[in-house]
Motif scaffolding. Structure first.
Motif, PDB file in Angstrom:
ATOM      1  N   UNK A 161       6.920   5.060   5.764  1.00  0.00           N
ATOM      2  CA  UNK A 161       7.914   4.654   6.760  1.00  0.00           C
ATOM      3  C   UNK A 161       9.265   5.162   6.321  1.00  0.00           C
ATOM      4  N   UNK A 162      10.267   4.987   7.182  1.00  0.00           N
ATOM      5  CA  UNK A 162      11.588   5.525   6.830  1.00  0.00           C
ATOM      6  C   UNK A 162      12.114   4.965   5.515  1.00  0.00           C
ATOM      7  N   UNK A 163      11.983   3.642   5.320  1.00  0.00           N
ATOM      8  CA  UNK A 163      12.498   3.044   4.086  1.00  0.00           C
ATOM      9  C   UNK A 163      11.423   2.278   3.338  1.00  0.00           C
ATOM     10  N   UNK A 164      10.206   2.360   3.750  1.00  0.00           N
ATOM     11  CA  UNK A 164       9.107   1.771   2.983  1.00  0.00           C
ATOM     12  C   UNK A 164       8.909   0.287   3.164  1.00  0.00           C
ATOM     13  N   UNK A 165       9.640  -0.363   4.074  1.00  0.00           N
ATOM     14  CA  UNK A 165       9.383  -1.794   4.283  1.00  0.00           C
ATOM     15  C   UNK A 165       9.402  -2.124   5.782  1.00  0.00           C
ATOM     16  N   UNK A 225       0.854  -1.180   0.000  1.00  0.00           N
ATOM     17  CA  UNK A 225       0.000   0.000   0.000  1.00  0.00           C
ATOM     18  C   UNK A 225       0.899   1.242   0.000  1.00  0.00           C
ATOM     19  N   UNK A 226       0.977   1.916  -1.151  1.00  0.00           N
ATOM     20  CA  UNK A 226       1.890   3.062  -1.242  1.00  0.00           C
ATOM     21  C   UNK A 226       1.517   4.207  -0.310  1.00  0.00           C
ATOM     22  N   UNK A 269       5.078  -3.437   2.175  1.00  0.00           N
ATOM     23  CA  UNK A 269       5.750  -2.557   1.218  1.00  0.00           C
ATOM     24  C   UNK A 269       4.948  -1.277   1.089  1.00  0.00           C
ATOM     25  N   UNK A 270       5.512  -0.198   1.571  1.00  0.00           N
ATOM     26  CA  UNK A 270       4.866   1.108   1.463  1.00  0.00           C
ATOM     27  C   UNK A 270       5.817   2.072   0.777  1.00  0.00           C
ATOM     28  N   UNK A 271       5.834   3.307   1.240  1.00  0.00           N
ATOM     29  CA  UNK A 271       6.648   4.343   0.604  1.00  0.00           C
ATOM     30  C   UNK A 271       7.666   4.903   1.586  1.00  0.00           C
ATOM     31  N   UNK A 272       8.905   5.063   1.105  1.00  0.00           N
ATOM     32  CA  UNK A 272       9.935   5.715   1.931  1.00  0.00           C
ATOM     33  C   UNK A 272       9.619   7.209   2.009  1.00  0.00           C
TER      34      UNK A 272
END
Ligand SMILES: Cc1cc2nc3c(=O)[nH]c(=O)nc-3n(C[C@H](O)[C@H](O)[C@H](O)COP(=O)(O)O)c2cc1C
Length: 370
Positions: A124-128, A119-120, A137-140
């Motif tokens: 989070x800091x690094x997206x995982x 979900x983009x 898996x998101x967005x850094x």
């Protein structure tokens, strides 16, 4: 069972006077509707103040849209309707002679507790975030995401002060956003928010500094942190040694924090081999700041989650170890979670030695009790 008198002495956190050393631990209840705390939350908190707890730390409250699942009953700490209701809660607690701080929460990549994997919109800091052999898996976060988030924390702290709260606690524990910056598994950034254990505190340090700028020197700001992470990562220990813990704590202590709430599931467990000092004990020793201990105080079993979660825990009234550690100066305050859900007047009952009246905690209690 030892003499509990010391735990019923007052103390000040920054300039806020607490009647005793017992703190209501922050506990999500899911009572809110569309982010607005429900009417029964007013009485829910007032009852605990009436029951003699020295300080209430509220359930985690979302600092901005997208920070938490408000649609699942998490309260917001933004927007007029939610803030008005929070003001009523603070007032009701004060009318009972209590003190109240709000826990400020951003879940980052754990908004859906790891159940939503791709979900983009999850930041989070690094997206995982590692979950069960896979990952969310998101967005850094970009620098502008970081700036906006720091601003949201600071605005929430300013709102808390305006509404009459006695302070704020940052939720930097259990794998949520601030903790995602702290943890090397979830923070691989190469800019100034990543790096070694001290450098990974920078996001939190900047939040505290901006909050302090907005609320002035006398409004208490606390930080809750933990070694363990949700979901289910109870046994990990990112700060593997006391000297690593020190490198983590010092920049935070220097940033203007008033107290550390050291979240463990069993308050008596040593943090590192070689001494019986707990996470709270080490934190006190390394920073000299006000320290909160927590984890199964007054109960027979630790908090667990999921299908194997602890369905019930009976009252435990042997406070010998707690008193010994308190008298040794390992911590200043003791947070009580589930025992206070089951027993709104837990501090008064314990103070008066009315142990027979204490009820067990159960999952049933959790869902029905106000
Ligand atoms: C129903 C429930 C909700 C919780 N929600 C939060 C929360 O919103 N923020 C937080 O930092 N900890 C939360 N916790 C953890 C508690 O604050 C506390 O650390 C934990 O329950 C251990 O204390 P206890 O053994 O006295 O219950 C929650 C615990 C429970 C039982």
């Amino acid at each position: 069972m030892g003499d509990l008198a010391g735990l019923f002495t007052p103390m000040t956190v920054n300039e806020v006077l607490l009647q005793n050393r017992f703190v209501m631990a922050p506990m999500t209840r899911g009572f809110a509707q569309a982010g607005v705390p429900s009417g029964r939350s007013v009485e829910y908190y007032a009852r605990r103040a009436r029951g003699g707890v020295g300080l209430i730390i509220t359930e985690g409250a979302a600092i901005c849209p997208g920070a938490c699942l408000v649609e699942q009953g998490i309260p917001a700490f933004y927007g007029e309707a939610a803030l008005t209701q929070w003001g009523h809660i603070a007032q009701a607690v004060h009318q009972e002679g209590g003190r109240i701080m709000v826990q400020l929460w951003h879940t980052g990549l754990l908004r859906a507790m790891g159940r939503t994997r791709n979900d983009p919109t999850l930041l989070g800091p690094s997206g995982h975030f590692p979950v069960d052999g896979g990952a969310v898996a998101g967005t850094a976060m970009s620098q502008s995401d970081i700036d906006a988030t720091i601003e949201a924390y600071a605005a929430a702290a300013a709102a808390a002060q305006r509404l009459g709260f006695d302070g704020v606690q940052l939720h930097g524990a259990h794998g949520y956003l601030i903790d995602q910056f702290f943890w090397s598994e979830t923070n691989n950034r190469t800019d100034r928010y990543g790096g070694d254990v001290a450098e990974r505190t920078r996001f939190c340090v900047e939040i505290v500094q901006e909050m302090r700028r907005r609320v002035g020197p006398f409004f208490p700001i606390g930080l809750r942190f933990s070694q363990w992470k949700l979901p289910g990562n109870y046994d990990i220990r990112p700060m593997t040694t006391a000297s690593e813990l020190e490198r983590f704590l010092i920049p935070l202590a220097d940033s203007g924090i008033d107290f550390f709430d050291c979240s463990t599931r069993r308050y008596w467990e040593p943090a590192y081999p070689g001494t019986d000092l707990t996470l709270a004990g080490w934190t006190k020793k390394l920073t000299s700041l006000t320290t909160v201990t927590v984890g199964s105080v007054g109960l027979s079993g630790p908090l667990t989650t999921g299908p194997g979660g602890h369905p019930s825990a009976s009252p435990d009234t042997d406070f010998t170890a707690l008193i010994r550690m308190f008298e040794r100066g390992d911590f200043d305050l003791v947070a009580i979670g589930r025992a206070l859900l089951a027993n709104p007047a837990w501090p008064k009952r314990v103070r008066d030695g009315v142990f027979g009246a204490l009820r067990a905690y159960s999952l049933h209690t959790k869902s029905v009790l106000h």
